[in-house]
Design an enzyme around this catalytic site. Structure first.
Site, PDB file in Angstrom:
ATOM      1  N   LYS A  39       0.867  -1.250   0.029  1.00 13.72           N
ATOM      2  CA  LYS A  39      -0.037   0.014   0.098  1.00 13.72           C
ATOM      3  C   LYS A  39       0.874   1.257   0.179  1.00 13.72           C
ATOM      4  CE  LYS A  39      -1.796   1.685   3.926  1.00 13.72           C
ATOM      5  NZ  LYS A  39      -1.495   2.934   4.339  1.00 13.72           N
ATOM      6  N   ASN A  40       1.804   1.216   0.879  1.00 15.95           N
ATOM      7  CA  ASN A  40       2.690   2.507   1.007  1.00 15.95           C
ATOM      8  C   ASN A  40       3.573   2.615  -0.030  1.00 15.95           C
ATOM      9  OD1 ASN A  40       1.356   3.053   3.272  1.00 15.95           O
ATOM     10  ND2 ASN A  40       2.925   2.607   4.676  1.00 15.95           N
ATOM     11  N   CYS A  63      -4.797   8.461  10.342  1.00 17.72           N
ATOM     12  CA  CYS A  63      -4.664   7.623  11.616  1.00 17.72           C
ATOM     13  C   CYS A  63      -4.664   8.624  12.609  1.00 17.72           C
ATOM     14  CB  CYS A  63      -3.333   6.924  11.610  1.00 17.72           C
ATOM     15  SG  CYS A  63      -3.826   5.223  10.500  1.00 17.72           S
ATOM     16  N   ARG A  65       1.328  14.234  13.592  1.00 15.42           N
ATOM     17  CA  ARG A  65       1.970  14.335  12.348  1.00 15.42           C
ATOM     18  C   ARG A  65       1.902  15.614  11.459  1.00 15.42           C
ATOM     19  NH1 ARG A  65      -0.430   8.520  10.445  1.00 15.42           N
ATOM     20  NH2 ARG A  65       1.397   8.430   9.056  1.00 15.42           N
ATOM     21  N   ASP A 109       5.151   0.579  11.834  1.00 14.08           N
ATOM     22  CA  ASP A 109       3.810  -0.003  11.513  1.00 14.08           C
ATOM     23  C   ASP A 109       3.993  -1.341  11.791  1.00 14.08           C
ATOM     24  OD1 ASP A 109       3.099   2.115  10.344  1.00 14.08           O
ATOM     25  OD2 ASP A 109       3.576   1.726   8.199  1.00 14.08           O
ATOM     26  N   ARG A 139      -8.622  -0.457   5.405  1.00 15.86           N
ATOM     27  CA  ARG A 139      -7.663   0.671   4.461  1.00 15.86           C
ATOM     28  C   ARG A 139      -6.329   0.092   4.257  1.00 15.86           C
ATOM     29  NH1 ARG A 139      -6.016   5.139   8.163  1.00 15.86           N
ATOM     30  NH2 ARG A 139      -4.644   5.331   6.408  1.00 15.86           N
TER      31      ARG A 139
HETATM   32  C1  UD1 Z   1       4.672   6.831   6.423  1.00 15.80           C
HETATM   33  C2  UD1 Z   1       3.796   5.813   6.233  1.00 15.80           C
HETATM   34  C3  UD1 Z   1       3.283   5.046   7.431  1.00 15.80           C
HETATM   35  C4  UD1 Z   1       4.567   5.111   8.553  1.00 15.80           C
HETATM   36  C5  UD1 Z   1       5.330   6.011   8.719  1.00 15.80           C
HETATM   37  C6  UD1 Z   1       6.677   5.940   9.382  1.00 15.80           C
HETATM   38  C7  UD1 Z   1       2.761   5.866   4.027  1.00 15.80           C
HETATM   39  C8  UD1 Z   1       1.530   6.128   3.425  1.00 15.80           C
HETATM   40  N1  UD1 Z   1       2.768   5.863   5.342  1.00 15.80           N
HETATM   41  O1  UD1 Z   1       3.998   7.926   6.882  1.00 15.80           O
HETATM   42  O2  UD1 Z   1       2.456   3.995   7.503  1.00 15.80           O
HETATM   43  O3  UD1 Z   1       4.015   4.614   9.840  1.00 15.80           O
HETATM   44  O4  UD1 Z   1       5.688   6.408   7.199  1.00 15.80           O
HETATM   45  O5  UD1 Z   1       7.359   4.891   9.007  1.00 15.80           O
HETATM   46  O6  UD1 Z   1       3.771   5.552   3.641  1.00 15.80           O
HETATM   47  N2  UD1 Z   1       6.941  14.558  10.624  1.00 15.80           N
HETATM   48  C9  UD1 Z   1       7.067  15.844  10.994  1.00 15.80           C
HETATM   49  N3  UD1 Z   1       6.793  16.933   9.973  1.00 15.80           N
HETATM   50  C10 UD1 Z   1       6.410  16.592   8.706  1.00 15.80           C
HETATM   51  C11 UD1 Z   1       6.220  15.207   8.569  1.00 15.80           C
HETATM   52  C12 UD1 Z   1       6.671  14.138   9.422  1.00 15.80           C
HETATM   53  O7  UD1 Z   1       7.429  16.264  12.129  1.00 15.80           O
HETATM   54  O8  UD1 Z   1       6.289  17.347   7.774  1.00 15.80           O
HETATM   55  C13 UD1 Z   1       7.153  13.522  11.662  1.00 15.80           C
HETATM   56  C14 UD1 Z   1       5.925  12.574  11.967  1.00 15.80           C
HETATM   57  O9  UD1 Z   1       5.014  13.263  13.100  1.00 15.80           O
HETATM   58  C15 UD1 Z   1       6.619  11.360  12.630  1.00 15.80           C
HETATM   59  C16 UD1 Z   1       7.700  11.303  12.012  1.00 15.80           C
HETATM   60  O10 UD1 Z   1       8.127  12.732  11.344  1.00 15.80           O
HETATM   61  O11 UD1 Z   1       6.836  11.634  13.958  1.00 15.80           O
HETATM   62  C17 UD1 Z   1       7.756  10.251  10.698  1.00 15.80           C
HETATM   63  O12 UD1 Z   1       6.559  10.491   9.585  1.00 15.80           O
HETATM   64  P1  UD1 Z   1       6.911  10.115   8.420  1.00 15.80           P
HETATM   65  O13 UD1 Z   1       7.726   9.163   7.910  1.00 15.80           O
HETATM   66  O14 UD1 Z   1       6.650  11.500   7.700  1.00 15.80           O
HETATM   67  O15 UD1 Z   1       5.382   9.433   8.126  1.00 15.80           O
HETATM   68  P2  UD1 Z   1       4.460   9.501   6.856  1.00 15.80           P
HETATM   69  O16 UD1 Z   1       5.019   9.596   5.679  1.00 15.80           O
HETATM   70  O17 UD1 Z   1       3.240  10.264   7.163  1.00 15.80           O
END
Ligand code: UD1
Length: 427
Positions: free
Chosen positions: A22-23, A124, A129, A314, A406
């Site tokens: 999915k991701n 979620c 986030r 995850d 999902r």
């Molecule tokens: C993706 C995955 C999710 C997984 C996560 C971490 C998808 C669709 N989802 O989510 O399943 O749990 O990676 O492996 O691929 N953060 C910030 N600022 C930002 C963006 C992120 O502070 O602009 C923080 C987040 O709050 C979190 C950390 O960075 O604490 C990692 O998040 P991130 O790797 O961005 O996760 P996603 O891409 O949302």
């Protein structure tokens, strides 16, 4: 709303086909926005999140055809996406709130059209986030970005320009957004401290096929040469390492013996190492890998979530479910998301012994779990309760199954085919 009912105590035996990731699929679908040429994606899983991304892309003007796939062990869908003309650069709240990954359209829309309005995401409920890293990266490439009325409003009327950007924190989604934006930027973009997850590698490989030169794939420094035009391409999405890891934990939980067809152990080494330390045998086979319990008890192991190649956040909830039945204690530390322990009170209602200290959970193994009515607030928490239910005495009813839908394709069918007593109750 559907529920899932499980009667615990059955060993899982047989085979499970691992679906496409999915991701990996979600960003690859967003990459179709970069070009008017067709992008064919194979091994696409049939999931609610994929349907949401299709809905979002269609309202941006992308034509999407879905056909049954033919790829090896997995039978995922084949999607043909063609963004001949972008008809809207707004990603509306109504769609984005359903799935946080919708924010992945920001980079491609801005790069191609010079503007994008994307609602701030929901998704979620695992902590704040934020999207500050996505915004900082795009600003470094010359975008002007404001937050207005709950929307990220991004403009780059003269296009984006290649830049060097170092992420202050590793982010999967922000790395993906930046790589896609860099594909159409003028000149070279260098991203330091990039995420290295297999899903990023898969996106980079898909973009390479689309004609974007990318160096450093799989490392923490990615160098992307912007191009004026992309090419038609076909890409097979990698198997879902999180789905495979989830089933591995379910199999271990029931002392089962199952071959995960199409599963790739090389994409989940940290999780495999923790499972082996707990007494689970994982062996590569010609068709994927086989999981069974070694003789004797399941041991408590300590786990800390980290960016790839560390233990994935995850799989944290699923590992915790497994550890509730281990011999001894296990310390599970969550470093990626705050408030990602929402499954703990529900596991405790099933008899688990867990104490939370800040970002760590101390799990003391118990001799048995008891079935209960449980409810989860996110995808992985939800499936962890299903894993607990498979080993619990009596009946477990899982509410809010839409979280599972999902991210897990036909979960109850896959588990039932291996002997689990599990059924979906409609309505
Ligand atoms: C993706 C995955 C999710 C997984 C996560 C971490 C998808 C669709 N989802 O989510 O399943 O749990 O990676 O492996 O691929 N953060 C910030 N600022 C930002 C963006 C992120 O502070 O602009 C923080 C987040 O709050 C979190 C950390 O960075 O604490 C990692 O998040 P991130 O790797 O961005 O996760 P996603 O891409 O949302």
């Amino acid at each position: 709303m559907d529920r899932i009912r499980i009667r615990g105590g059955r060993q899982l035996k047989g085979e499970i086909v691992v679906s496409g990731s999915k991701n990996a699929c979600l960003p690859a679908m967003a990459a179709a926005l970069l070009t008017d040429k067709p992008l064919v994606l194979k091994n696409v899983p049939r999931l609610a999140d994929i349907a949401t991304m299709m809905q979002l892309l269609r309202q941006h003007g992308v034509e999407i055809e879905a056909a049954p796939g033919e790829n090896g062990h997995a039978h995922g869908t084949r999607l043909t996406l063609k963004a001949g003309k972008i008809t809207s650069t707004t990603a509306p709240y109504d769609i984005v709130r359903k799935m946080r990954a919708s924010v992945l359209v920001l980079g491609p829309l801005l790069a191609r059209e010079g503007e994008a309005r994307v609602s701030l995401p929901g998704g979620c409920s695992i902590g704040a986030r934020p999207v500050d890293l996505h915004i900082a990266g795009l600003k470094a490439m010359g975008a002007r970005i404001d937050i207005d009325g709950g929307y990220i409003v991004a403009r780059a009327p003269k296009g984006l320009t290649g830049a060097r950007f170092t992420f202050p924190k590793v982010s999967v989604g922000a790395t993906e957004n930046l790589v896609m934006a860099a594909a159409l930027a003028k000149g070279t973009t260098v991203i330091d401290n990039a995420a290295r997850e297999p899903e990023i590698i898969d996106l980079a490989e898909c973009l390479t096929k689309m004609g974007v030169p990318i160096a450093g794939i799989g490392s923490e420094t990615l160098t992307i040469e912007g191009v004026e035009q992309l090419k038609p391409a076909t890409h097979v999405v990698i198997p879902d390492r999180i789905e495979a890891g989830t089933y591995a934990m379910a199999i271990a939980m029931t002392s089962g013996d199952v071959e995960l067809l199409g599963g790739r152990l090389d994409l989940m080494e940290a999780a495999a190492q923790s499972l082996r330390a707990a007494g689970v045998v994982l062996e590569k086979t010609n068709r994927g890998f086989r999981v069974r319990r070694a003789n004797g008890e399941l041991h408590g192991v300590d786990v800390m979530t980290e960016p790839y190649p560390g233990f994935p956040t995850d799989l944290q909830a699923q590992m915790m479910a497994l550890m509730t039945r281990a011999d001894g204690a296990s310390m599970i530390t969550e470093t990626i998301f705050e408030s990602r322990f929402m499954h703990v009170p529900e596991l405790m209602r099933m008899g688990a012994n867990v104490t939370i200290h800040h970002e760590s959970a101390l799990v003391r193994g118990v001799p048995k779990l008891r079935g209960a009515e449980v409810m989860a607030t996110d995808l992985r928490a939800s499936v962890s309760l299903a894993i607990a239910g498979l080993a619990a005495e009596g009946e477990t009813t899982l509410h809010r199954v839409y979280h599972l839908d999902r991210g897990y394709e036909r979960l109850e069918e896959k588990l039932a085919a291996c002997g689990a007593e599990i059924e979906r109750l409609k309505g």
